[in-house]
Design an enzyme around this catalytic site. Structure first.
Site, PDB file in Angstrom:
ATOM      1  N   ARG A 149       0.863  -1.167   0.000  1.00  0.00           N
ATOM      2  CA  ARG A 149       0.000   0.000   0.000  1.00  0.00           C
ATOM      3  C   ARG A 149       0.906   1.224   0.000  1.00  0.00           C
ATOM      4  NH1 ARG A 149      -4.118  -0.098   4.764  1.00  0.00           N
ATOM      5  NH2 ARG A 149      -5.171  -1.719   3.549  1.00  0.00           N
ATOM      6  N   ARG A 192      -2.460   6.240   9.530  1.00  0.00           N
ATOM      7  CA  ARG A 192      -2.487   5.793   8.140  1.00  0.00           C
ATOM      8  C   ARG A 192      -2.467   6.971   7.188  1.00  0.00           C
ATOM      9  NH1 ARG A 192      -4.369   0.589   7.705  1.00  0.00           N
ATOM     10  NH2 ARG A 192      -3.893  -0.621   9.557  1.00  0.00           N
ATOM     11  N   LYS A 222      -4.622   0.677  14.650  1.00  0.00           N
ATOM     12  CA  LYS A 222      -4.511   1.614  13.529  1.00  0.00           C
ATOM     13  C   LYS A 222      -5.160   2.949  13.886  1.00  0.00           C
ATOM     14  CE  LYS A 222      -6.777  -0.875  10.568  1.00  0.00           C
ATOM     15  NZ  LYS A 222      -7.685  -1.436   9.526  1.00  0.00           N
ATOM     16  N   LYS A 270      -6.623   6.670  12.029  1.00  0.00           N
ATOM     17  CA  LYS A 270      -6.934   7.246  10.714  1.00  0.00           C
ATOM     18  C   LYS A 270      -7.337   8.702  10.817  1.00  0.00           C
ATOM     19  CE  LYS A 270      -8.168   2.878   8.647  1.00  0.00           C
ATOM     20  NZ  LYS A 270      -9.236   2.078   8.025  1.00  0.00           N
ATOM     21  N   CYS A 311     -15.282  -3.343  -1.443  1.00  0.00           N
ATOM     22  CA  CYS A 311     -13.930  -3.594  -0.948  1.00  0.00           C
ATOM     23  C   CYS A 311     -13.286  -4.696  -1.789  1.00  0.00           C
ATOM     24  CB  CYS A 311     -13.971  -4.025   0.507  1.00  0.00           C
ATOM     25  SG  CYS A 311     -14.608  -5.702   0.699  1.00  0.00           S
ATOM     26  N   CYS A 349      -7.834 -10.868   0.075  1.00  0.00           N
ATOM     27  CA  CYS A 349      -8.043 -10.476   1.466  1.00  0.00           C
ATOM     28  C   CYS A 349      -8.239 -11.689   2.362  1.00  0.00           C
ATOM     29  CB  CYS A 349      -9.237  -9.552   1.605  1.00  0.00           C
ATOM     30  SG  CYS A 349      -9.535  -9.143   3.326  1.00  0.00           S
ATOM     31  N   CYS A 374     -16.742  -8.419   4.562  1.00  0.00           N
ATOM     32  CA  CYS A 374     -16.823  -8.753   5.985  1.00  0.00           C
ATOM     33  C   CYS A 374     -17.152  -7.486   6.754  1.00  0.00           C
ATOM     34  CB  CYS A 374     -15.512  -9.378   6.469  1.00  0.00           C
ATOM     35  SG  CYS A 374     -14.287  -8.177   6.993  1.00  0.00           S
ATOM     36  N   CYS A 412     -14.400  -2.002   4.962  1.00  0.00           N
ATOM     37  CA  CYS A 412     -13.359  -1.245   4.257  1.00  0.00           C
ATOM     38  C   CYS A 412     -13.900  -0.311   3.188  1.00  0.00           C
ATOM     39  CB  CYS A 412     -12.349  -2.199   3.661  1.00  0.00           C
ATOM     40  SG  CYS A 412     -11.469  -3.101   4.936  1.00  0.00           S
TER      41      CYS A 412
HETATM   42  C1  SRM Z   1      -8.009  -1.439   0.218  1.00  0.00           C
HETATM   43  C2  SRM Z   1      -9.040  -1.144   1.306  1.00  0.00           C
HETATM   44  C3  SRM Z   1     -10.472  -1.329   0.836  1.00  0.00           C
HETATM   45  C4  SRM Z   1     -10.743  -0.845  -0.561  1.00  0.00           C
HETATM   46  O1  SRM Z   1     -11.395  -1.607  -1.273  1.00  0.00           O
HETATM   47  O2  SRM Z   1     -10.336   0.279  -0.907  1.00  0.00           O
HETATM   48  C5  SRM Z   1      -8.868  -1.982   2.544  1.00  0.00           C
HETATM   49  C6  SRM Z   1      -8.455  -3.283   2.492  1.00  0.00           C
HETATM   50  C7  SRM Z   1      -8.176  -4.051   3.589  1.00  0.00           C
HETATM   51  N1  SRM Z   1      -8.405  -3.690   4.862  1.00  0.00           N
HETATM   52 FE1  SRM Z   1      -9.419  -2.104   5.431  1.00  0.00          FE
HETATM   53  N2  SRM Z   1      -9.190  -1.318   3.667  1.00  0.00           N
HETATM   54  C8  SRM Z   1      -9.434  -0.043   3.323  1.00  0.00           C
HETATM   55  C9  SRM Z   1     -10.099   0.884   4.070  1.00  0.00           C
HETATM   56  C10 SRM Z   1     -10.708   0.619   5.279  1.00  0.00           C
HETATM   57  C11 SRM Z   1     -11.729   1.400   5.874  1.00  0.00           C
HETATM   58  C12 SRM Z   1     -12.382   2.658   5.268  1.00  0.00           C
HETATM   59  C13 SRM Z   1     -11.701   3.921   5.725  1.00  0.00           C
HETATM   60  O3  SRM Z   1     -10.679   3.847   6.426  1.00  0.00           O
HETATM   61  O4  SRM Z   1     -12.211   4.979   5.361  1.00  0.00           O
HETATM   62  C14 SRM Z   1     -12.091   0.773   7.049  1.00  0.00           C
HETATM   63  C15 SRM Z   1     -13.220   1.183   8.012  1.00  0.00           C
HETATM   64  C16 SRM Z   1     -12.880   2.359   8.834  1.00  0.00           C
HETATM   65  C17 SRM Z   1     -12.190   1.933  10.094  1.00  0.00           C
HETATM   66  O5  SRM Z   1     -10.996   1.720  10.047  1.00  0.00           O
HETATM   67  O6  SRM Z   1     -12.911   1.778  11.104  1.00  0.00           O
HETATM   68  C18 SRM Z   1     -11.244  -0.383   7.147  1.00  0.00           C
HETATM   69  C19 SRM Z   1     -11.281  -1.275   8.185  1.00  0.00           C
HETATM   70  C20 SRM Z   1     -10.450  -2.396   8.254  1.00  0.00           C
HETATM   71  C21 SRM Z   1     -10.346  -3.265   9.396  1.00  0.00           C
HETATM   72  C22 SRM Z   1     -11.100  -3.106  10.730  1.00  0.00           C
HETATM   73  C23 SRM Z   1     -10.373  -2.204  11.628  1.00  0.00           C
HETATM   74  C24 SRM Z   1     -10.970  -2.260  13.015  1.00  0.00           C
HETATM   75  O7  SRM Z   1     -11.094  -1.222  13.632  1.00  0.00           O
HETATM   76  O8  SRM Z   1     -11.291  -3.385  13.450  1.00  0.00           O
HETATM   77  C25 SRM Z   1      -9.426  -4.271   9.064  1.00  0.00           C
HETATM   78  C26 SRM Z   1      -9.005  -5.464   9.915  1.00  0.00           C
HETATM   79  C27 SRM Z   1      -8.028  -5.075  10.995  1.00  0.00           C
HETATM   80  O9  SRM Z   1      -7.455  -3.972  10.941  1.00  0.00           O
HETATM   81  O10 SRM Z   1      -7.840  -5.924  11.874  1.00  0.00           O
HETATM   82  C28 SRM Z   1      -8.974  -3.967   7.735  1.00  0.00           C
HETATM   83  C29 SRM Z   1      -8.049  -4.719   7.008  1.00  0.00           C
HETATM   84  C30 SRM Z   1      -7.865  -4.653   5.657  1.00  0.00           C
HETATM   85  C31 SRM Z   1      -7.013  -5.622   4.882  1.00  0.00           C
HETATM   86  C32 SRM Z   1      -5.583  -5.132   4.917  1.00  0.00           C
HETATM   87  C33 SRM Z   1      -7.146  -7.087   5.296  1.00  0.00           C
HETATM   88  C34 SRM Z   1      -6.083  -7.582   6.279  1.00  0.00           C
HETATM   89  O11 SRM Z   1      -5.891  -6.917   7.334  1.00  0.00           O
HETATM   90  O12 SRM Z   1      -5.465  -8.616   5.981  1.00  0.00           O
HETATM   91  C35 SRM Z   1      -7.622  -5.451   3.478  1.00  0.00           C
HETATM   92  C36 SRM Z   1      -6.708  -5.741   2.333  1.00  0.00           C
HETATM   93  C37 SRM Z   1      -7.501  -6.385   1.228  1.00  0.00           C
HETATM   94  C38 SRM Z   1      -6.716  -6.568  -0.001  1.00  0.00           C
HETATM   95  O13 SRM Z   1      -6.464  -7.742  -0.385  1.00  0.00           O
HETATM   96  O14 SRM Z   1      -6.309  -5.571  -0.605  1.00  0.00           O
HETATM   97  N3  SRM Z   1      -9.605  -2.845   7.263  1.00  0.00           N
HETATM   98  N4  SRM Z   1     -10.415  -0.464   6.048  1.00  0.00           N
HETATM   99  C39 SRM Z   1      -8.927   0.247   1.911  1.00  0.00           C
HETATM  100  C40 SRM Z   1      -7.512   0.752   1.966  1.00  0.00           C
HETATM  101  C41 SRM Z   1      -7.422   2.023   2.685  1.00  0.00           C
HETATM  102  C42 SRM Z   1      -6.038   2.626   2.582  1.00  0.00           C
HETATM  103  O15 SRM Z   1      -5.621   2.907   1.453  1.00  0.00           O
HETATM  104  O16 SRM Z   1      -5.384   2.775   3.624  1.00  0.00           O
HETATM  105  S1  SF4 Z   2     -14.024  -5.379   4.355  1.00  0.00           S
HETATM  106 FE1  SF4 Z   2     -13.273  -7.314   5.046  1.00  0.00          FE
HETATM  107  S2  SF4 Z   2     -13.237  -8.447   3.189  1.00  0.00           S
HETATM  108 FE2  SF4 Z   2     -13.357  -6.402   2.547  1.00  0.00          FE
HETATM  109  S3  SF4 Z   2     -11.295  -5.828   2.285  1.00  0.00           S
HETATM  110 FE3  SF4 Z   2     -11.827  -5.222   4.303  1.00  0.00          FE
HETATM  111  S4  SF4 Z   2     -11.196  -6.889   5.516  1.00  0.00           S
HETATM  112 FE4  SF4 Z   2     -11.231  -7.641   3.470  1.00  0.00          FE
END
Ligand code: SRM
Ligand code: SF4
Ligand SMILES: Cc1cc2nc3c(=O)[nH]c(=O)nc-3n(C[C@H](O)[C@H](O)[C@H](O)COP(=O)(O)OP(=O)(O)OC[C@H]3O[C@@H](n4cnc5c(N)ncnc54)[C@H](O)[C@@H]3O)c2cc1C
Ligand SMILES: Cc1cc2nc3c(=O)[nH]c(=O)nc-3n(C[C@H](O)[C@H](O)[C@H](O)COP(=O)(O)O)c2cc1C
Lengths: 569, 593
Positions: A80, A149, A213, A215, A434, A440, A479, A483
C-alpha cells in the site's frame, strides 16, 4: 511513553509483544526475506511488515488445491503506497503502472483512502518492488499497522487555492506523524542511517507504537467525500472564501464490527471543537498521544480510539486534550456537508485549469479487450502535465489540466473509452466495494469481484423505476470490517458467508448517519426481491429532493441509528 | 568320517594347517562335513579375502555388473541353475571384486548391463578401467562367456557386455559360448544363454554333486510377484504436484500393495507395465490401413486381435535399431538402407521420430499385420524410483512421474508409460507392477551416518522415501537435501512435506535452485558450489552422497561439481581418487535415468 513490566506485557495482545521485541519494527524481516524455502515471512514478521506498508496474503482461490498438491499456500504480498491526499505526479503514475505490470498482478487498485494498492508480489521480488516505489519518490512506510495511516483530503477542484493550502496541511500532518524508525530504510533500501552508537527514537509513538490503527481525514465542505466521521481524527476546513482559517476537529470515528459480537460496533466521530490552522499539528499530535496512552492494548477488538472515547466519555477527551494542549479548543464553527460522492467529468478550477473525474469501478484499474483502462491512463500520464488525484471513493481525477491540453486529454479519454461515466446509472456511479477475495485474508464473501454483476441487475430495476439518474450510495464489503464504508451507505451489503450478505438500509447521503440491519444472511435472489419494491416505492412516493436513506427511515423500513452504541439494538 | 585330502603341495595350506584339518575332518559326521563344506564356500562367496589363492576359487565365478538389479537377479538364477546341475559357482559383484583375482579365474561367466551413453554400471567402472589398462594380465587360463544387458532403444546397445567379450578374448581367454545381447525383454534370451553355457561347463567340469550354498546377499522379496509375474495393483491417488501456470506436469501416484506380499526398501524402483494410448494406436492403424480386428500371432505364440497386440504387447512408438533393421528388410527401400548405413544421419532421423513416422516416410506396399508386428519389440515395463517408505505407508507404494509430452515433426507426442500413469488409468483398474530391488541405491546401514541427497525434478522421489524412512526409524544421522526445478511457486515438489521435516528437524538443511525465477539459470550444482565448504565437511564426517534424476546433463554437472569441491576444499590434486573411492565404498551412489 513509560516502559511497562514483562508481567504487564504478558497480559496484553500478542501484537504488543511483537512490537515490543521488534527493535523499532525490524523483527527478523531481513532474515525472512532470505529464506528461499518458503514464500512466507516468519510469523511475527507478518505483523511487522504492515508498518512497512506490506501485507502477507495468499491466493485464496488456490488454497485447497495447493494443499492437495502438497504445496504451501500461494503466498504473495500486497503493498500500500502512502499518498497524502491521494495526489501524485504523472511520472509517479507511470512508475506505479510499470511496477504493477512487472512485479504485480497487472492491476492498480485505488483504495477507499486515496492510496494505491498493488497485489500479487512474490517474496523474492518484494525488496526490488519497494525500492523502485521509493525511487519514484513514493513510500509505503506506515501505510498500515498501528500508526497513523494515509491522511485523506478532499481533492476539491472548484477551489484550487483553498485546496492547495488544505492539502499542504494534510501533507504536514502525514509527515509529522510518520514513524521515525530507520528500520524501513535499512531493510528495503539498504541505507544504514544509524551510526552504531545511536538508537532509534519514536518521540510521538514510543517503541510499541499505537494500540491500533489510527486514521485521519481532512474535509473541505460542502463535500464529505472523505467520510470524515469514519475517522479516528478529522479536520473540517473552515474558510472565508478561498482563505483557510482553521479546522473543526472530529474524534472517535470507526466503522468496523464483528458478526455476533455486539460489544463491537461502528461509531461516527463527534465534533469536539475548533482550532486555528497554526495549531493543527499540535492538536493532531496530542490526540494521537492520548490514544497511545489510554487505548486498550489488551483487546485488539476494543483498541480503536472510538472505544477509548466510548469508555471514558467525550468530555473526558476534551478535558484531557485541553490539558495537554495548554490552551482550550474553541467551540466548533458552523459548516454544511451536502454529499459524500464524487462529481464526474470535467470541472473548471482556478486560473484556467481543468479537472476530470473518472469513474473507476471499485478502484480496480486493469485492461480488458473492451476497456483498456490501464493502457489509456498510461497514455494520458505520458502527455499530462498536471497531477493525478485519487478520490476517497476509489475514483481517479486527472487534475490541473491546462485548457490547451484539455482537447488532447479528451481525445485519449475517447480513444480508450474512459469517459464511460456518462452511460452509467447514478447508482453505479455512487457504488463502492472492498477488495475481499481472492487476496483479502479476512473476506467471508465476495465483494469487488461480485458487486458489478449485482449492480447489472439492480441497474435494470432502477431504470425501470425511473431512478437511473438518482444518486444512491450503495456499498459492499466482504466482511464487517467495512473497508468500503458499507455501514455508511444508503444501501449496504456486508458479507457473512460465500454468497450470503446482511442487507443494511438508511445511511446518510453525506456520511452523517450509520445505516441499520434490514435483512440478515440473504443471497442474490432475496436481495433483489427485497430491494425491488422499496426502490419502486421510493420512486413513487419520495418527496422532492428526499434521499433514499432518509426515505427508508421515514417509510419505516428501518429505525434511524443516532449513535453507534445503538447500531445493534 | 574319512575325507581324503589332496596332496599337501596341491593345497595352499602349510604343514600344521594340513594336519589340523585332517584331524578335524576325522571328527566329523557326514552331515557335519557337508555343512562345513557348504558353509565355507558360502562365506567365501560372500566376503572375499584380500588376495586370491587357489582354495578361494570356486569352479565357476559369476561376475555381475548391475545397476538396477536385473543382472543380479539373473546371476542368482544362474547360480541356482548351476547348483541344480551340481556345479559349484560363486556370484561376485564387480564392485566388490578384486581385479587382480582375474588371473586366478578358470571359468568366468560375465553378466553386465550398460548405462548412460554406453557406460558400465557404476559399480563396474573400476573393473572395466583395470581390464582396459596396461596392468591387465594375460588370461590364458580363463574360459568365459558374456551376457550383456541393455536396451536397443539406446545408441550403444549392450556396449559394456561387448567390451568385456572382446577384451577378455584379447587378453587370451577362451570364449566357451557366443555373447548374447539382451534387450529390455531379456528373460527368454538370458535363460537360453544360461542353459547353453551350463551345458558346456558341465561337460568341462566333472560334476561333483554335493553343494549347499547360501544365496549371495540381495533383497529377495518373499512375494510370488515379480517382473515376470507382475502384481495387479489398484491406484489409490493421482495428484498433479505442479501448481497452476507451471510448464511441468508431475504426478504423485499411490498404489496399493495389499495382498501382494511385495516389500521394498527406500532406493528400490517400481516397474510398471503400461499400455499404449488408443489415439496413438488408431493413428497407426489408419496409416497402415489396418482395421485392428485382424488375427495375429504374438512373439510368445499367443494369438489375438491386432488392436490388442498393439495395445498391451508391443512398443509402437519408440524406434529401436533392430526394429528399424527388420522394417528395412521388408521395405527394401534404398533411402532407408542408406540411412541405416550412416550413424549420424540415422541419429538425426531418429530424434523425435516414432514408428508412425517411419511407416509414413518409408511406406511398404502390402505390409501384412503379422509382418508388421514381426518388426516390433515387446513393450518394456517403465521404471520409477519409489517415493515412499513402507514404514510410513504400509501396503502402499508411491511414485513421482513426470508426464513426457512434446512436439516433434508436426506431431504431438506423449511418453507411453508416463502418460499412461498420468491420464489413462481408470477407477479400480489393476495396474501390473513389480518391485525392482536396487542394492546400489540404499541408505547407509548406520542410521547415524549423515547423508547428502541431490535430486532435482523427479529425482526427488527416492529422497522422499529416504526421509520418511529415517523419520520412521528415528535415525539420528543428519540429512541435507538439494532440489531444483523451474519455478519456486509452481514446481517445488512436495514443498509442504519438506517444510514440515525442516521444522521437526528430520531434515537438517535444504537448498533449492529454481532455474527460471531469475535472468541467469541456477541449478543444483550451483547451490552445491555455494556451500562447498560445508559439503566437504560433511563428506569428511563420513556423509554418503546420493544423486538421482536426469542422466543426460544433471548427473555429470553434479559429478563435476563434486570433484571441484573436493579439489578446492582438500587442497590436494587427487579429487578423482577421493570421489572414486567414495563410489567404491558405496558412499557415492547414483540412480540416474
Ligand atoms: C483497500 C481497502 C479497501 C478498498 O477496497 O479500498 C482496505 C483493504 C483491507 N483492509 Fe481495510 N481497507 C481499506 C479501508 C478501510 C476502511 C475505510 C476507511 O478507512 O475509510 C475501514 C473502516 C474504517 C475503520 O478503520 O474503522 C477499514 C477497516 C479495516 C479493518 C477493521 C479495523 C478495526 O477497527 O477493526 C481491518 C481489519 C483489521 O485492521 O484488523 C482492515 C483490514 C484490511 C485488509 C488489509 C485485510 C487484512 O488486514 O489482511 C484489506 C486488504 C484487502 C486486499 O487484499 O487488498 N480494514 N479499512 C482500503 C484501503 C485504505 C487505505 O488505502 O489505507
Ligand atoms: S471489508 Fe473485510 S473483506 Fe473487505 S477488504 Fe476489508 S477486511 Fe477484506
Ligand atoms: C532406474 C530408473 C528410475 C526412474 N525413476 C523415474 C522417476 O522417479 N520419475 C520419472 O518420471 N521417471 C523415472 N524414470 C524414467 C521412466 O522410467 C521413463 O523413462 C519415463 O517415464 C519416460 O517413459 P515413457 O514411457 O513415458 O516415455 P517413452 O514412451 O519411453 O518415450 C521416451 C522417449 O521419448 C523421446 N523424447 C522424450 N522427450 C523428447 C523431446 N522433448 N524431444 C524429442 N524426443 C523426446 C526420447 O527418445 C525418450 O527416450 C526412471 C528410469 C529409470 C531407469
Ligand atoms: C539411464 C539408463 C541408461 C541406459 N543406457 C543404456 C545404453 O547406453 N545402452 C544399453 O544397451 N542399455 C542402456 N540402458 C538399459 C539397461 O542396461 C537395461 O535396463 C538393463 O536391463 C539394466 O540391467 P541392470 O538392472 O542389471 O543394471 C540404460 C538404462 C538406464 C536406466
Amino acid at each position: 511513553m513509560t516502559d511497562i513490566t514483562p508481567e504487564q506485557l504478558a497480559k496484553q495482545a500478542d501484537v504488543e509483544r511483537i512490537k515490543d521485541a521488534s527493535n523499532y519494527l525490524r523483527g527478523t524481516l531481513s532474515k525472512s526475506l532470505q529464506d528461499t524455502l518458503t514464500g512466507a515471512l516468519a510469523e511475527d514478521d507478518t505483523q511487522l511488515c504492515k508498518y512497512h506498508g506490506i501485507y502477507q496474503q495468499d491466493d485464496r482461490d488456490l488454497r485447497d488445491e495447493r494443499r492437495r498438491q502438497k504445496l504451501e499456500p500461494r503466498y504473495q504480498f500486497m503493498v500500500r503506497i502512502r499518498m497524502p491526499g491521494g495526489v501524485c505526479t504523472p511520472t509517479q503514475w507511470l512508475e506505479v503502472d510499470r511496477i504493477a505490470n512487472i512485479w504485480c498482478n497487472n492491476s492498480i487498485r485505488l483504495t477507499s483512502r486515496q492510496t494505491v494498492q498493488l497485489h500479487g508480489i512474490v517474496k523474492r521480488n518484494l525488496k526490488k518492488t519497494i525500492a523502485e516505489i521509493n525511487a519514484a519518490l513514493l513510500s509505503t512506510i506506515a501505510a498500515c499497522g498501528d500508526v497513523n495511516r494515509n491522511v485523506m483530503c478532499n481533492p476539491n477542484p472548484q477551489q484550487s487555492r483553498l485546496h492547495a493550502e488544505v492539502y499542504e496541511y494534510t501533507r504536514r500532518i502525514s509527515e509529522h506523524l510518520t514513524p521515525r524508525t530507520t528500520a524501513y530504510h535499512e531493510i528495503w533500501l539498504d541505507e544504514e542511517l544509524l551510526s552504531s552508537s545511536r538508537q532509534d527514537e519514536e518521540p510521538i509513538y514510543g517503541k510499541r507504537y499505537l494500540p491500533r490503527k489510527f486514521k485521519i481525514a481532512v474535509a473541505i465542505p460542502p463535500s464529505n467525500d472523505v467520510d470524515i466521521f469514519a475517522n479516528d481524527l478529522g479536520f473540517i476546513a473552515i474558510a472565508e472564501g478561498d482563505h483557510l482559517l482553521g479546522f473543526n476537529v472530529t474524534a472517535g470515528g470507526g466503522l468496523s464490527m464483528t458478526h455476533g459480537e455486539p460489544e463491537t460496533y461502528p461509531r461516527l466521530a463527534d465534533v469536539i471543537g475548533y482550532c486555528p490552522k497554526n495549531k493543527t499539528l499540535q492538536v493532531a499530535e496530542e490526540i494521537v498521544k492520548i490514544q497511545r496512552d489510554f487505548g486498550d492494548r489488551s483487546h485488539r477488538k476494543h483498541a480503536r480510539f472510538k472505544y477509548t472515547i466510548e469508555d471514558r466519555g467525550i468530555d473526558w477527551l476534551k478535558f484531557e486534550l485541553n490539558q495537554r494542549l495548554g490552551w482550550n479548543m474553541e467551540p466548533p464553527r458552523t459548516f454544511v456537508f451536502e454529499h459524500s460522492g464524487d462529481r464526474y467529468g470535467w470541472a473548471e478550477g482556478a486560473n484556467d485549469t481543468w479537472h476530470y473525474t473518472l469513474f473507476v469501478q471499485n478502484g480496480r484499474i486493469f485492461d480488458t479487450e473492451v476497456h483498456p483502462m490501464m493502457t489509456g491512463l498510461r497514455e494520458i500520464a505520458r502527455v499530462h502535465d498536471g497531477d493525478f488525484r485519487l478520490t476517497a471513493n476509489q475514483n481517479l481525477m486527472i487534475g490541473q489540466v491546462s485548457s490547451k491540453r484539455k482537447p488532447v486529454i479528451d481525445e485519449l479519454l475517447e480513444k480508450y473509452q474512459l469517459s464511460s461515466s456518462g452511460h452509467q446509472t447514478a447508482l453505479r456511479l455512487n457504488s463502492m466495494a472492498c477488495v475481499a477475495f481472492p487476496t483479502c485474508g479476512l473476506a467471508m464473501a465476495e465483494s469487488e469481484r461480485y458487486f458489478p454483476s449485482l449492480l447489472d441487475k439492480l441497474d435494470k430495476i432502477v431504470k425501470q423505476a425511473g431512478l437511473a439518474d438518482d444518486p444512491i450510495l450503495i456499498r459492499m464489503t466482504g466482511c464487517p470490517n467495512g473497508c468500503a464504508r458499507s455501514v455508511l451507505a444508503e444501501i449496504g451489503f456486508i458479507g457473512k458467508a460465500p454468497g450470503k450478505y446482511n442487507l443494511y438500509l438508511g445511511g446518510g447521503f453525506y456520511g452523517q448517519r450509520l445505516n441499520k440491519l434490514y435483512r440478515e444472511n440473504i443471497g442474490e435472489e432475496q436481495i433483489l426481491a427485497e430491494l425491488t419494491p422499496i426502490l419502486q416505492r421510493y420512486a413513487r412516493e419520495r418527496e422532492p429532493g428526499q434521499r433514499f436513506g432518509d426515505f427508508v427511515i421515514k417509510a419505516g423500513y428501518v429505525r434511524e441509528v443516532s449513535a453507534g452504541r445503538d447500531f445493534h439494538t | 568320517m574319512q575325507i581324503l585330502l589332496p596332496e599337501r603341495s596341491q593345497t595352499p595350506l602349510n604343514d600344521d594347517q594340513y594336519h589340523l584339518l585332517q584331524q578335524f575332518f576325522s571328527t566329523l559326521s557326514p552331515e557335519q562335513a557337508a555343512w562345513v563344506g557348504g558353509y565355507v564356500t558360502g562365506r567365501v562367496a560372500k566376503d572375499l579375502p584380500s588376495l586370491p589363492s587357489a582354495a578361494d576359487i570356486a569352479d565357476i565365478t559369476i561376475l555381475v555388473g548391475s545397476q538396477t538389479g536385473n543382472g543380479e537377479a539373473l546371476a542368482e538364477q544362474l547360480h541356482s541353475l548351476a547348483a541344480g546341475r551340481g556345479l559349484k559357482t560363486v556370484v561376485k559383484k564387480m564392485g566388490d571384486y578384486k581385479p587382480q583375482q582375474l588371473k586366478a579365474e578358470k571359468n568366468l561367466l560375465v553378466i553386465v548391463s550398460t548405462y548412460g551413453e554406453g557406460e558400465p554400471p557404476d559399480n563396474a567402472k573400476e573393473l572395466v578401467d583395470y581390464l582396459f589398462s596396461k596392468r591387465a594380465p594375460t588370461l590364458q587360463q580363463m574360459h568365459f562367456a558374456v551376457l550383456g544387458l541393455g536396451d536397443s532403444g539406446y545408441e550403444f546397445f549392450c556396449k559394456t557386455g561387448i567390451d568385456f567379450d572382446h577384451r577378455l578374448e584379447e587378453l587370451g581367454a577362451t570364449r566357451i559360448h557366443p555373447r548374447v545381447d539382451c534387450d529390455v525383454d531379456y528373460e527368454s534370451s538370458a535363460e537360453a544363454w544360461m542353459d547353453a553355457v551350463l551345458n558346456v561347463l558341465s561337460l568341462r567340469l566333472e560334476a561333483n554333486s554335493q553343494t549347499a550354498e547360501p544365496a549371495s546377499p540381495s533383497v529377495a522379496s518373499s512375494s510370488v510377484y515379480s517382473r515376470k509375474h507382475p502384481f495387479p495393483a489398484l491406484l489409490l491417488e493421482n495428484i498433479v504436484l505442479n501448481g497452476r501456470g507451471s510448464l511441468k506436469e508431475t504426478h504423485h501416484l499411490e498404489f496399493s500393495l495389499e495382498g501382494s506380499g511385495l516389500a521394498y526398501e527406500p532406493g528400490d524402483v517400481l516397474g510398471v507395465y503400461p499400455t499404449n494410448a488408443p489415439d496413438v494406436i488408431d493413428a497407426l492403424l489408419q496409416t497402415l490401413h489396418f482395421a485392428g480386428t485382424e488375427w495375429v500371432t504374438l512373439d510368445d505364440n499367443k494369438e489375438g486381435f491386432l488392436y490388442d497386440a498393439l495395445f498391451r504387447h508391443y512398443e509402437i512408438t519408440a524406434i529401436t535399431r533392430p526394429v528399424m533393421q527388420k522394417y528395412a528388410l521388408l521395405a527394401g527401400n534404398q533411402k532407408l538402407d542408406q540411412l541405416l548405413q550412416n550413424k549420424q544421419k540415422l541419429n538425426d532421423y531418429l530424434y523425435g521420430r516414432e514408428i508412425i513416422d517411419l511407416i509414413t516416410d518409408f511406406p511398404i506396399g502390402q505390409l501384412s499385420p503379422q509382418a508388421f508386428i514381426g518388426c516390433l519389440r515387446k513393450l518394456p515395463p517403465r521404471l520409477y524410483s519409489i517415493a515412499s517408505s513402507l514404514k510410513q505407508h504400509p501396503d502402499e507404494v508411491h511414485i513421482t512421474v513426470a508426464a513426457v509430452r512434446y512436439q516433434a515433426h508436426g506431431r504431438e507426442r506423449k511418453g507411453v508409460g508416463s502418460t499412461f500413469l498420468a491420464e489413462r488409468i481408470d477407477e479400480n483398474a489393476a495396474i501390473p507392477i513389480y518391485i525392482d530391488h536396487n542394492n546400489n541405491f540404499k541408505l547407509p546401514v548406520d542410521p547415524a551416518t549423515p547423508i547428502i541427497m541431490i535430486g532435482p525434478g523427479t529425482g526427488i522421489a527416492p529422497f522422499r522415501a529416504f526421509i520418511e524412512e529415517r523419520e520412521a526409524v528415528g535415525a539420528p544421522g543428519k540429512n541435507w537435501l538439494f532440489f531444483g526445478d523451474q519455478h519456486f511457486e509452481t514446481d517445488f515438489l512436495y514443498q509442504a512435506e519438506w517444510l514440515r521435516y525442516l521444522k521437526n528437524g528430520v531434515l537438517t538443511r535444504m537448498d533449492v535452485a529454481f532455474s527460471r525465477d531469475q535472468q541467469q539459470k541456477i541449478y543444483v550444482q550451483h547451490r552445491m558450489a555455494e556451500h562447498g565448504k560445508e559439503l566437504y565437511a560433511w563428506l569428511q564426517e563420513g556423509a554418503h552422497v546420493y544423486v538421482c534424476g536426469d542422466a543426460k546433463c544433471m548427473a555429470n554437472d553434479v559429478h563435476q561439481e563434486l570433484l571441484n569441491i573436493v579439489a578446492a576444499e582438500s587442497g590436494t590434486d587427487n579429487a578423482e581418487d577421493y570421489v572414486a573411492n567414495l563410489q567404491k565404498t558405496k558412499r557415492y551412489q547414483r540412480d540416474v535415468y
